[in-house]
Design a protein around this motif. Structure first.
Motif, PDB file in Angstrom:
ATOM      1  N   ASN A   1       0.841  -1.193   0.000  1.00 28.31           N
ATOM      2  CA  ASN A   1       0.000   0.000   0.000  1.00 28.31           C
ATOM      3  C   ASN A   1       0.880   1.248   0.000  1.00 28.31           C
ATOM      4  O   ASN A   1       1.362   1.693   1.051  1.00 28.31           O
ATOM      5  N   CYS A   2       1.098   1.789  -1.211  1.00 31.29           N
ATOM      6  CA  CYS A   2       1.955   2.973  -1.376  1.00 31.29           C
ATOM      7  C   CYS A   2       1.175   4.250  -1.667  1.00 31.29           C
ATOM      8  O   CYS A   2       1.753   5.339  -1.595  1.00 31.29           O
ATOM      9  N   ALA A   3      -0.084   4.138  -2.054  1.00 30.67           N
ATOM     10  CA  ALA A   3      -0.836   5.325  -2.460  1.00 30.67           C
ATOM     11  C   ALA A   3      -0.864   6.344  -1.336  1.00 30.67           C
ATOM     12  O   ALA A   3      -1.107   5.994  -0.170  1.00 30.67           O
ATOM     13  N   GLY A   4      -0.609   7.600  -1.675  1.00 29.04           N
ATOM     14  CA  GLY A   4      -0.578   8.647  -0.655  1.00 29.04           C
ATOM     15  C   GLY A   4      -1.116   9.953  -1.187  1.00 29.04           C
ATOM     16  O   GLY A   4      -1.118  10.213  -2.389  1.00 29.04           O
ATOM     17  N   LEU A   5      -1.582  10.787  -0.262  1.00 30.90           N
ATOM     18  CA  LEU A   5      -2.135  12.092  -0.619  1.00 30.90           C
ATOM     19  C   LEU A   5      -1.794  13.089   0.469  1.00 30.90           C
ATOM     20  O   LEU A   5      -1.867  12.763   1.659  1.00 30.90           O
ATOM     21  N   LEU A   6      -1.421  14.302   0.065  1.00 35.45           N
ATOM     22  CA  LEU A   6      -1.217  15.411   0.984  1.00 35.45           C
ATOM     23  C   LEU A   6      -2.248  16.495   0.705  1.00 35.45           C
ATOM     24  O   LEU A   6      -2.584  16.755  -0.454  1.00 35.45           O
ATOM     25  N   ALA A   7      -2.742  17.113   1.760  1.00 34.61           N
ATOM     26  CA  ALA A   7      -3.605  18.295   1.643  1.00 34.61           C
ATOM     27  C   ALA A   7      -3.318  19.127   2.887  1.00 34.61           C
ATOM     28  O   ALA A   7      -4.059  19.094   3.866  1.00 34.61           O
ATOM     29  N   ASP A   8      -2.193  19.846   2.859  1.00 33.41           N
ATOM     30  CA  ASP A   8      -1.646  20.461   4.058  1.00 33.41           C
ATOM     31  C   ASP A   8      -2.385  21.750   4.453  1.00 33.41           C
ATOM     32  O   ASP A   8      -2.786  22.546   3.599  1.00 33.41           O
ATOM     33  N   ALA A   9      -2.527  21.929   5.757  1.00 29.84           N
ATOM     34  CA  ALA A   9      -3.078  23.160   6.336  1.00 29.84           C
ATOM     35  C   ALA A   9      -2.923  23.059   7.841  1.00 29.84           C
ATOM     36  O   ALA A   9      -2.906  21.955   8.404  1.00 29.84           O
TER      37      ALA A   9
ATOM     38  N   VAL B   1       2.621  -5.060   3.005  1.00 31.04           N
ATOM     39  CA  VAL B   1       3.526  -4.018   3.484  1.00 31.04           C
ATOM     40  C   VAL B   1       2.842  -2.673   3.286  1.00 31.04           C
ATOM     41  O   VAL B   1       2.414  -2.337   2.168  1.00 31.04           O
ATOM     42  N   ASN B   2       2.720  -1.934   4.356  1.00 28.76           N
ATOM     43  CA  ASN B   2       2.154  -0.593   4.306  1.00 28.76           C
ATOM     44  C   ASN B   2       3.274   0.442   4.359  1.00 28.76           C
ATOM     45  O   ASN B   2       4.262   0.250   5.073  1.00 28.76           O
TER      46      ASN B   2
ATOM     47  N   LEU C   1       5.143  -2.572   8.309  1.00 30.80           N
ATOM     48  CA  LEU C   1       5.100  -1.184   7.858  1.00 30.80           C
ATOM     49  C   LEU C   1       6.513  -0.654   7.687  1.00 30.80           C
ATOM     50  O   LEU C   1       7.353  -0.816   8.574  1.00 30.80           O
ATOM     51  N   VAL C   2       6.774  -0.066   6.540  1.00 28.23           N
ATOM     52  CA  VAL C   2       8.033   0.637   6.305  1.00 28.23           C
ATOM     53  C   VAL C   2       7.777   2.121   6.520  1.00 28.23           C
ATOM     54  O   VAL C   2       6.828   2.685   5.970  1.00 28.23           O
TER      55      VAL C   2
ATOM     56  N   ALA D   1      10.959  -4.675  -0.559  1.00 26.62           N
ATOM     57  CA  ALA D   1      11.200  -5.932  -1.262  1.00 26.62           C
ATOM     58  C   ALA D   1      11.676  -7.016  -0.303  1.00 26.62           C
ATOM     59  O   ALA D   1      11.282  -8.186  -0.421  1.00 26.62           O
ATOM     60  N   PHE D   2      12.510  -6.652   0.666  1.00 24.26           N
ATOM     61  CA  PHE D   2      12.950  -7.644   1.648  1.00 24.26           C
ATOM     62  C   PHE D   2      11.770  -8.172   2.458  1.00 24.26           C
ATOM     63  O   PHE D   2      11.625  -9.380   2.659  1.00 24.26           O
ATOM     64  N   LEU D   3      10.893  -7.282   2.920  1.00 20.62           N
ATOM     65  CA  LEU D   3       9.753  -7.716   3.729  1.00 20.62           C
ATOM     66  C   LEU D   3       8.768  -8.570   2.934  1.00 20.62           C
ATOM     67  O   LEU D   3       7.965  -9.303   3.520  1.00 20.62           O
ATOM     68  N   CYS D   4       8.836  -8.492   1.603  1.00 21.52           N
ATOM     69  CA  CYS D   4       7.991  -9.324   0.748  1.00 21.52           C
ATOM     70  C   CYS D   4       8.639 -10.657   0.399  1.00 21.52           C
ATOM     71  O   CYS D   4       8.026 -11.485  -0.284  1.00 21.52           O
TER      72      CYS D   4
END
Length: 247
Positions: free
Chosen positions: A88-96, A137-138, A180-181, A222-225
Motif C-alpha cells: 500500500n503505497c498510495a498517498g495524498l497530501l492536503a496540508d493546512a 507491506v504498508n 510497515l516501512v 522488497a525484503f519484507l515481501c
C-alpha cells in the motif's frame, strides 16, 4: 547463507505510477513477481512504469469498496491468481494548519492514506489465508510517530496505519505477514514544492544529514515481501536516516 528466491508471486502495488510505488513495483518485478500497479489519474506515468517493468497498470478508486473489489477482480482475471503480495503505497497530501484545515482536506487524506490500506488489506487477506502465504507491506511515515506541523490529517492517518498494520499482523498470522516501512523525508515529488531553505532545515533534522531515496525504501519493502522475511510481522521499520530514533 543461501538466499531463498521466491517463486513468482502475484503482487499489487497501489500508488505504483510514481515515487516510492514505482520503485517498489520495479523491485518486485526484478525479483520475479508478476506485478500490477494501481493508479488514479496519471495514466501516462502508469503506462511508463508498466512499459519499463512489464507490470500491469490498472486505474482504480481504492477509497471505495466497489473500486477495490473491481481492482482485485481485474488482477485475478489477468494473472489467474489472487493477490499474494500487497504493498500500500498510495498517498495524498492536503496540508493546512488545524485551525484552517477543512473537513474535506481531513477526509480526503484519511481516505487515501488509511481507509484504502484497510480496504485493500481486508480484501487481500482472504486469498492469502486460502493460499497459506501472503505479504502485506504498508508505507507509513515518520510523521506518524513525530507529528508534523501543518499535516495533522497526514500524521493522524500514518499513526493509524501503524495500528492497522499491527492488528492485521496478529489476525493474519501465522501464514501472512503484515509490516510497515516508515520513511523519513524522501526525495520525491511529494516534497518538490519545498523551498531550498526548508529542504535544508529538514535535512538538518536527520542524523544522516540527507533525504532518503526511493530505491532505499523500495529495497526495504522488497525484503519484507521475500521468503527470508517470513518471521517478521507487525514490525515498523524506519528508513529515515535515524530521524525517529527514540520513538
Amino acid at each position: 547463507m543461501t538466499s531463498r528466491r521466491s517463486p513468482g508471486r502475484v503482487a499489487l502495488v497501489t500508488g505504483g505510477s510514481r515515487g516510492i510505488g514505482a520503485d517498489v513495483a520495479t523491485a518486485l518485478a526484478g525479483a520475479g513477481h508478476q506485478v500490477a500497479i494501481a493508479y488514479v489519474r496519471n495514466q501516462a506515468a502508469a503506462d511508463q512504469v508498466a512499459a519499463a517493468t512489464g507490470c500491469l497498470a490498472l486505474r482504480a478508486d481504492i477509497t471505495e469498496p466497489t473500486g477495490v473489489e473491481a481492482l482485485f477482480g481485474d488482477v485475478r482475471a489477468h494473472f489467474g491468481s489472487d493477490v499474494q503480495i500487497l504493498v500500500n503505497c498510495a498517498g495524498l497530501l492536503a496540508d493546512a494548519l488545524v485551525g484552517e484545515m477543512t473537513a474535506d482536506q481531513w477526509r480526503d487524506v484519511l481516505d487515501v492514506n488509511l481507509t484504502a490500506p484497510f480496504l485493500c488489506g481486508s480484501r487481500a487477506a482472504a486469498g492469502m489465508a486460502a493460499a497459506r502465504w501472503g505479504r502485506i507491506v504498508n508505507i507509513g511515515s515518520a510523521a506518524g510517530v513525530l507529528g508534523s506541523m501543518g499535516q495533522a490529517n497526514y500524521a493522524a492517518a500514518k499513526a493509524g496505519l501503524i495500528g492497522l498494520t499491527r492488528s492485521l499482523a496478529r489476525e493474519l498470522a501465522p501464514t501472512t505477514t503484515c509490516n510497515l516501512v516508515m520513511p523519513g523525508p524522501v526525495d520525491t515529488g511529494m516534497i518538490a514544492h519545498l523551498s531550498g531553505k526548508r529542504r535544508r532545515q529538514l535535512a538538518d533534522m536527520i542524523p544522516c544529514k540527507r533525504f532518503g531515496t526511493v530505491a532505499e525504501v523500495a529495497a526495504a519493502v522488497a525484503f519484507l515481501c521475500s521468503e527470508e522475511a517470513a518471521f517478521i510481522t507487525g514490525a515498523v521499520l524506519p528508513v529515515d536516516g535515524g530521524m525517529s530514533m527514540g520513538h
